[in-house]
Design an enzyme around this catalytic site. Structure first.
Site, PDB file in Angstrom:
ATOM      1  CG  ASP A  38      -2.170  -0.902   1.202  1.00 53.61           C
ATOM      2  OD1 ASP A  38      -2.219  -1.242   0.026  1.00 53.61           O
ATOM      3  OD2 ASP A  38      -2.677  -1.009   2.053  1.00 53.61           O
ATOM      4  CE  LYS A  60      -8.519  -0.673  -1.869  1.00 53.32           C
ATOM      5  NZ  LYS A  60      -7.504  -1.346  -1.001  1.00 53.32           N
ATOM      6  CG  MET A 171      -8.303   6.669   6.502  1.00 50.67           C
ATOM      7  SD  MET A 171      -8.966   5.095   5.921  1.00 50.67           S
ATOM      8  CE  MET A 171      -9.794   4.822   7.373  1.00 50.67           C
TER       9      MET A 171
END
Length: 261
Positions: A38, A60, A171
């Site tokens: 990642d 992502k 996030m």
């Protein structure tokens, strides 16, 4: 002859500093045939840490999931079923908003051996890097970690506002305005301190400090961007990062801690 089934190891890479990789993580990478990594994992040293492995970027980005989760799971299984030792290398801990549980379940359903090597979660480590403990005697006896990738529902905001302690949001930059407004709407003191720590454990780490009433404007003025960890609660007054705002809040924290039993 059918190749023997390989294995999948879900590895937590910690908050981004290679020094915070566990011994188990280093060993798993060293022995890997394939590494799916990642963007938040400390991948810069993968060529050194996994010298014999094929390296596959499946990272992502906010609002842009180049490789869907289903495709990542398919890649994991395809490589493992072909006999490879596969490492799924993630930032933080695989089971803290890392979808590690989904990947482990997919492996078990396909008959692929899977194990987990936990990592240091950014929910604790990044605040600590800014001098903020998520708990502190006499200030906060509990902390709650939430995903901020979607706005809070009214029931979630009401629940969080009444819990007390520290709230850590991962996030959550894009939804910070709705999160802070929801907490205030459901009774949290608008003067509750808030810190946003961007790019934890990198040379560009930066902390922005305000309160619930002012954090939206402070974040806009500072141009805050992901990745960042948001901390809500009186522990922010303990920040030792050296920011002017943090220092201004420190005297109140000393008074709070002095009341501890």
């Amino acid at each position: 002859m059918t190749a023997a089934v390989g294995s999948v190891t879900l590895v937590g890479g910690g908050p981004g500093d290679p020094d915070l990789l566990t011994v188990g993580a280093v060993r798993a990478l060293r022995d890997a045939d394939v590494v799916l990594y990642d963007r938040l994992a400390p991948y810069a040293l993968l060529a050194e840490l996994a010298p014999q492995a094929e390296l596959v970027d499946v990272g992502k980005r906010p609002g842009h999931h180049a490789i869907p989760q289903e495709e990542i799971e398919r890649l994991l299984l395809d490589h493992a079923l072909a006999g490879a030792k596969v490492v799924r290398f993630k930032g933080g801990d695989p089971f803290v908003f890392g979808r590690g549980g989904e990947e482990a379940a997919a492996c078990r359903a396909a008959g692929v051996p899977v194990r987990v090597i936990p990592g240091v979660t950014s929910a604790i480590a990044v605040p600590a890097s800014a001098g903020i403990p998520v708990t502190h005697r006499g200030v906060a006896r509990l902390f709650t970690v939430i995903s901020g990738h979607a706005p809070l529902t009214e029931s979630e905001a009401e629940h969080l506002a009444g819990l007390g302690g520290t709230i850590v949001v991962l996030m959550g930059v894009s939804n910070l305005p709705s999160i802070s407004a929801g907490l205030v709407r459901h009774g949290m003191d608008p003067g509750t301190p808030v810190a946003i720590i961007e790019r934890g454990f990198t040379p560009g780490q930066r902390t922005t400090v305000s309160d619930l009433a002012g954090i939206r404007d402070a974040a806009e003025d500072a141009g805050v961007r992901s990745p960042a960890v948001i901390v809500v609660g009186d522990v922010v007054r303990l920040a030792g990062h050296g920011d002017r705002e943090a220092v201004a809040l420190l005297s109140d924290a000393v008074a709070l801690a002095g009341d501890a039993p």
